[in-house]
Design a protein around this motif. Structure first.
Motif, short mmCIF file in Angstrom:
data_model
loop_
_atom_site.label_atom_id
_atom_site.label_comp_id
_atom_site.label_asym_id
_atom_site.label_seq_id
_atom_site.Cartn_x
_atom_site.Cartn_y
_atom_site.Cartn_z
N LEU A 1 39.55 -35.11 -51.25
CA LEU A 1 39.69 -35.38 -52.95
C LEU A 1 40.23 -36.88 -53.11
O LEU A 1 40.12 -37.35 -54.44
CB LEU A 1 40.91 -34.27 -53.44
CG LEU A 1 40.72 -33.07 -53.33
CD1 LEU A 1 41.70 -32.11 -54.00
CD2 LEU A 1 39.29 -32.55 -54.40
N GLU B 1 42.69 -33.88 -60.72
CA GLU B 1 41.62 -33.30 -59.91
C GLU B 1 42.47 -32.61 -58.54
O GLU B 1 41.86 -31.60 -58.28
CB GLU B 1 40.54 -34.23 -59.46
CG GLU B 1 39.89 -34.76 -60.39
CD GLU B 1 38.59 -33.81 -60.92
OE1 GLU B 1 37.93 -33.33 -60.16
OE2 GLU B 1 38.75 -33.37 -61.85
N THR B 2 43.28 -33.37 -58.07
CA THR B 2 43.99 -32.88 -56.92
C THR B 2 44.60 -31.34 -57.34
O THR B 2 44.38 -30.24 -56.80
CB THR B 2 44.89 -33.42 -56.41
OG1 THR B 2 44.13 -34.95 -56.08
CG2 THR B 2 45.55 -32.98 -55.07
N ARG C 1 45.90 -41.57 -71.22
CA ARG C 1 44.79 -41.34 -70.12
C ARG C 1 45.30 -40.38 -69.12
O ARG C 1 46.47 -40.38 -68.75
CB ARG C 1 44.61 -42.66 -69.48
CG ARG C 1 43.83 -43.90 -70.54
CD ARG C 1 43.57 -45.12 -69.62
NE ARG C 1 44.59 -45.79 -69.14
CZ ARG C 1 44.21 -46.92 -68.26
NH1 ARG C 1 43.04 -47.24 -68.15
NH2 ARG C 1 45.22 -47.45 -67.84
N VAL C 2 44.06 -39.43 -68.65
CA VAL C 2 44.58 -38.29 -67.72
C VAL C 2 44.21 -39.11 -66.12
O VAL C 2 43.27 -39.78 -66.01
CB VAL C 2 43.50 -37.58 -67.85
CG1 VAL C 2 43.43 -36.32 -66.40
CG2 VAL C 2 43.49 -36.81 -69.15
N VAL C 3 45.34 -39.15 -65.35
CA VAL C 3 45.25 -39.76 -64.25
C VAL C 3 44.50 -38.65 -63.38
O VAL C 3 44.90 -37.74 -62.90
CB VAL C 3 46.70 -39.90 -63.55
CG1 VAL C 3 46.56 -40.71 -62.22
CG2 VAL C 3 47.75 -40.73 -64.46
N ARG C 4 43.18 -39.34 -63.26
CA ARG C 4 42.29 -38.30 -62.55
C ARG C 4 42.48 -37.85 -60.95
O ARG C 4 42.28 -36.78 -60.65
CB ARG C 4 41.00 -38.56 -62.78
CG ARG C 4 40.41 -38.91 -64.16
CD ARG C 4 38.86 -38.79 -64.31
NE ARG C 4 38.03 -37.84 -63.53
CZ ARG C 4 38.01 -36.38 -64.00
NH1 ARG C 4 38.69 -36.12 -65.26
NH2 ARG C 4 37.47 -35.24 -63.34
N ARG C 5 43.04 -38.82 -60.37
CA ARG C 5 43.37 -38.64 -58.90
C ARG C 5 44.68 -37.26 -58.88
O ARG C 5 44.19 -36.52 -58.04
CB ARG C 5 43.97 -39.73 -58.21
CG ARG C 5 43.95 -39.64 -56.79
CD ARG C 5 44.76 -41.07 -56.14
NE ARG C 5 46.03 -41.14 -56.73
CZ ARG C 5 46.67 -42.70 -56.75
NH1 ARG C 5 45.85 -43.40 -56.32
NH2 ARG C 5 47.69 -42.49 -56.95
N ILE C 6 45.55 -37.16 -59.93
CA ILE C 6 46.49 -36.29 -59.83
C ILE C 6 45.96 -35.09 -60.29
O ILE C 6 46.07 -34.13 -59.76
CB ILE C 6 47.71 -36.73 -60.62
CG1 ILE C 6 48.08 -38.23 -59.90
CG2 ILE C 6 48.77 -35.74 -60.69
CD1 ILE C 6 48.96 -37.94 -58.64
N TYR D 1 37.18 -38.25 -57.46
CA TYR D 1 37.68 -37.70 -58.76
C TYR D 1 37.39 -38.71 -59.81
O TYR D 1 37.54 -38.25 -60.89
CB TYR D 1 39.46 -37.90 -58.28
CG TYR D 1 39.89 -39.28 -58.06
CD1 TYR D 1 40.27 -40.20 -59.18
CD2 TYR D 1 40.00 -39.80 -56.84
CE1 TYR D 1 40.88 -41.30 -58.62
CE2 TYR D 1 40.44 -40.49 -56.36
CZ TYR D 1 40.76 -41.66 -57.30
OH TYR D 1 41.27 -43.04 -56.90
N GLU E 1 39.59 -28.34 -64.75
CA GLU E 1 38.53 -28.57 -65.57
C GLU E 1 37.42 -27.45 -65.21
O GLU E 1 37.00 -27.46 -63.80
CB GLU E 1 37.97 -29.96 -65.70
CG GLU E 1 38.80 -30.72 -66.46
CD GLU E 1 38.14 -32.23 -67.03
OE1 GLU E 1 37.22 -32.40 -66.30
OE2 GLU E 1 38.50 -32.74 -67.56
N ALA F 1 42.02 -28.74 -57.86
CA ALA F 1 41.70 -28.37 -56.50
C ALA F 1 42.36 -27.05 -56.11
O ALA F 1 42.00 -26.16 -55.61
CB ALA F 1 41.26 -29.18 -55.81
N SER G 1 38.47 -43.27 -64.66
CA SER G 1 39.43 -42.61 -63.43
C SER G 1 41.12 -42.39 -63.98
O SER G 1 41.83 -41.73 -63.25
CB SER G 1 39.56 -43.69 -62.31
OG SER G 1 40.12 -44.83 -62.92
N GLY G 2 41.35 -43.10 -65.15
CA GLY G 2 42.82 -42.95 -65.59
C GLY G 2 43.76 -43.70 -65.24
O GLY G 2 44.94 -43.59 -65.18
N ARG H 1 32.40 -32.58 -72.23
CA ARG H 1 32.63 -34.24 -71.87
C ARG H 1 31.28 -34.83 -72.09
O ARG H 1 31.24 -36.05 -72.61
CB ARG H 1 33.17 -34.22 -70.49
CG ARG H 1 33.71 -35.81 -70.06
CD ARG H 1 34.29 -35.84 -68.83
NE ARG H 1 33.47 -35.54 -67.93
CZ ARG H 1 33.71 -34.62 -66.92
NH1 ARG H 1 34.87 -34.05 -66.86
NH2 ARG H 1 32.86 -34.29 -65.99
#
Lengths: 425, 369
Positions: B52, A289-290, A282-287, B119, A237, A293, B173-174, A245
């Motif tokens: 992160l 975003e990592t 749903r986007v699993v943001r933890r994954i 995140y 993103e 990055a 957060s998904g 967004r």
């Protein structure tokens, strides 16, 4: 006359010319190889980031809030909504089909094992989806859950009465590899051979895992799944995605078009949601975003390293050609003493160097592609993409480097006192 | 004697000396930069990944049904992670009802949670105060809640049965956090039973987690640290590729440097043919010419390595700052690598030059032929 002198000059002192070509060849080979690696790194690394697992979760539209904490369900919710398994095949037909790298539909059910209530999970272990053009897309837990630690083996396609058992459950019920266990539900039972004990760090650690079809039959839910994990290749993103967004209406039509055609995680999730009826993707943001990055930093790093390598290569080639030209000062002086104009001598040497540069570049392009291919295969283990543009570009790269490297020394040689050089001073 | 000759020769041919020194220094700087980046990148990328989000979760080995909550065990855990300096956030959970619907209530330190979950997208305020809460997207959608609105939480197991909160923000957060309500409550005061876990960001991934578990085992704690496998596995796979990539670049630059350094030194000798011819003509032995040239090459290589190490460290600082927004850790090991590569290449190139210089006939060279 000019061409005859040029031809003679090239043909004479073959070893010296061969050394100059060799220098350009080696330099361009390494630069082309590294450029190939830099170009491929984005895509290959993105594929590699699949090792983080699924980055999109698909669940049925729900009108109640799940009450779960970690592996424990504090208030087990009766699942009443399901998704159609057949709809997931269509994900390889949507606009983002090439970005969908893995799909694992999952069905949770309750069963009895050794008289104890246990969760039963059915999923695609290695499912084949036929694609347009006769190709087959293979997807399942084996492809998506690379982080699962399996003691034993994955069940093989066709062996319906084989399965896996979660590490925690196996320890609790004292089930070992190769054991036959009877899995019983209200709708039927099956003798399952435990081919592997799995540790996932998630809910699967306390479940019995089998083929989706097997679990669907046992639960009486043919063609149904309770959720799905999707692994997709996405673009990290950026400001545009953030702008959308915050306020989708703030985008201009050009920005919207760019946003719409970029595989941002939200875009792909939205495409999936439109394809699977009654679903929420749903986007699993933890994954995600990592992954974003990592990708951003690696791309930046490779660009910087490629620039420095180009500088290093230019310096090396310049050094070698400068040394070769300096060696030929008496020749320059002799030509001038015989009445050749500075422009003629300059043209003669530059054309000769250009020829050597193009030849070295051409050879460098061929071996560079081979070097790049080797590097990509060694680092990423996959098949490299074709880079015809680099092959076409390499003679020009050789030409530019040779000209830049030799222009200064030639100019310097032309400026020297002819008599003194011929005298050996 | 040779030392004095080398010193004088370097200063006498100052133009050629400077040109050779610049070439050698640039090559040495590039080697240092690539070596420093190669050695430092794993740590930098690892640190970036650790910022992160969490990569491990600490939970009790026993479920609530098997054994009641024992807060003393968490005391031992806290002491260990504090000693190791590992970023941690503890969360305690309870089932509450909001507007008659059961929801998971999570209690945590707001600032620590914010650091551990960068995140998350939070619509509204990220850090909340007393009597404020964050709610998950799914909870907000189903209960039709927005930031700024108030909710009443019915907590049957807490000391206070009903608590009012105003909504500071909505979490996207998904994952399962979208199904929860987060409130700031000190753990020990309110929680006597329920469920507790801690999220940790453990450096060195799997090895770090194993080390922590060993320490917990030594104090016979029933707290276990479990890796978030997809994160730990993904990070390890990524770091492996990054190290391979930077090593490939380092090797490429080394080969290119060898080419550049050799040519610079060779051209230095070629330009000074007359000088060597004169040395031989006035009676210098082959051995002394060889020693002279090799010593000269080595002197330049040592000086260039020192200058190159400084310049290369500055370059790597620039690269690392540009990409990771932090300073690079100067790598002392890059100095011997730079020195060895530059010295070996200098010696090889000088040897080739020596062989070439000794092949020349002094009389012919001095005559200008």
């Amino acid at each position: 006359m000019f061409w005859r002198i040029l031809f003679d000059s090239i043909v004479r002192r073959k070893l010296r010319k061969a050394l100059a070509v060799f220098a350009v060849w080696i330099g361009i080979s390494l630069v082309v190889g590294l450029l190939m690696l830099s170009i491929d790194t984005g895509d290959k690394m993105n594929l590699e980031l699949g090792s983080f697992g699924a980055n999109i979760k698909v669940t049925p539209v729900s009108f109640s809030i799940p009450v779960t904490v970690g592996d424990y369900s504090l208030n087990s919710e009766k699942v009443s909504a399901y998704l159609e398994e057949s709809a997931f095949q269509k994900l390889k037909e949507i606009f983002w089909r090439n970005n969908i790298m893995g799909i694992v539909p999952r069905l949770w059910a309750s069963a009895q094992l050794n008289g104890k209530n246990v969760p039963l999970l059915g999923l695609w272990l290695e499912h084949k989806i036929p694609l347009e053009g006769g190709e087959v897309f293979v997807s399942g837990a084996r492809q998506v859950y690379k982080h699962w630690a399996i003691q034993g083996n994955w069940p093989l396609s066709g062996a319906e009465n084989t399965g896996l058992i979660g590490q925690e459950l196996a320890g609790r019920l004292k089930v070992s590899l190769g054991d036959q266990v009877e899995v019983k539900t209200d709708k039927g039972s099956i003798d399952l051979e435990v081919l592997g004990i799995v540790s996932t760090g998630g809910q699967e650690d306390s479940a019995v895992i089998a083929f989706l079809e097997t679990v669907q039959k046992l639960a009486g839910l043919q063609g149904k799944v309770s959720e799905a994990d999707v692994s997709a290749l996405t673009t990290p993103e950026n400001r545009l995605a953030e702008k959308y967004r915050i306020d989708p209406k703030s985008l201009t039509s050009a920005e919207y078009e760019r946003w719409y055609c970029t595989p941002y995680p939200e875009n792909i999730a939205s495409g999936i949601q439109e394809t699977i009826p009654n679903s929420v993707a749903r986007v699993v943001r933890r994954i995600s975003e990592t992954q974003g990055a990592v990708l951003t930093r690696i791309k930046g790093l490779m660009i910087l390293l490629a620039i420095f390598t180009l500088i290093s290569c230019s310096l090396s080639i310049m050094g070698i050609l400068a040394s070769a030209i300096l060696d030929r000062r008496p020749e320059v002086a002799l030509l001038q003493a015989l009445g050749a104009k500075r422009t003629n001598v300059l043209a003669l040497f530059l054309v000769e160097v250009a020829f050597l540069g193009i030849l070295g570049g051409l050879l460098g392009g061929i071996t560079g592609s081979w070097v790049g291919r080797g590097l990509i295969e060694a680092i990423f283990g996959g098949k490299p993409d074709g880079h015809l543009a680099l092959l076409i570009l390499s003679p020009f790269l050789g030409l530019i480097m040779a000209l830049i490297g030799s222009l200064g020394p030639i100019w310097k040689a032309l400026g020297e006192n002819t008599a003194q050089v011929l005298h050996g001073n | 004697m040779i030392g004095k000759m080398v010193r004088k020769s370097l200063f006498k041919n100052i133009r050629i000396t400077l040109w050779t020194l610049v070439t050698l220094t640039i090559s040495a700087a590039l080697i240092t930069m690539f070596a420093t980046v190669s050695f430092d990148i794993k740590k930098r990328m690892g640190n970036t990944l650790r910022k992160l989000g969490p990569n491990a979760v600490a939970v009790s080995r026993f479920s609530e049904n098997e054994r009641p909550l024992n807060l003393d065990e968490w005391g031992q855990f806290r002491a260990i992670v504090k000693r190791e300096g590992i970023p941690t956030v503890e969360l305690s959970f309870d089932i509450v009802t909001v507007e008659g619907k059961p929801v998971v209530l999570a209690m945590a330190d707001s600032e620590k949670l914010a650091q551990m979950t960068p995140y998350w997208i939070v619509i509204g305020h990220r850090v909340w105060k007393e009597q404020q809460c964050l709610i998950g997207k799914r909870v907000a959608e189903l209960l039709k809640l927005k930031p700024g609105m108030s909710i009443t939480v019915h907590q049957p197991s807490g000391a206070k049965k009903e608590t009012g909160y105003s909504i500071a923000g909505i979490i996207v957060s998904g994952d399962e956090n979208e199904d929860r309500i987060f409130v700031p409550e000190p753990l020990a005061e309110t929680i006597q039973h329920g469920f507790i876990y801690a999220l940790l960001s453990v450096p060195e991934g799997g090895n770090g987690i194993h080390r922590l578990n060993t320490q917990l085992g030594q104090v016979q704690s029933h707290i276990e640290i479990k890796p978030l496998r997809e994160i730990v596995h993904g990070e390890e796979a990524t770091l492996k590729k990054v190290v391979l990539l930077s090593s490939a670049c380092l090797m490429t630059v080394m080969v290119l440097t060898v080419l550049g350094v050799s040519s610079a030194l060779l051209s230095r000798i070629v330009e000074r043919r007359k000088e060597f011819a004169l040395l031989q003509a006035i009676g210098a032995t082959r051995r002394s010419v060889i020693s002279f040239l090799l010593l000269e090459g080595m002197s330049l290589a040592v000086l260039a390595s020192a200058l190159g190490f400084a310049a290369g460290t500055l370059l790597s600082e620039m690269v690392v700052r540009q990409i990771f927004h932090v300073s690079v850790t100067p790598q002392v090991t890059a100095l011997p690598i730079t020195l060895v590569v530059t010295l070996v290449v200098s010696l090889l190139a000088s040897s080739a030059g020596v062989a070439r210089a000794l092949k020349m006939q002094p009389a012919l060279v001095l005559k200008g032929e």
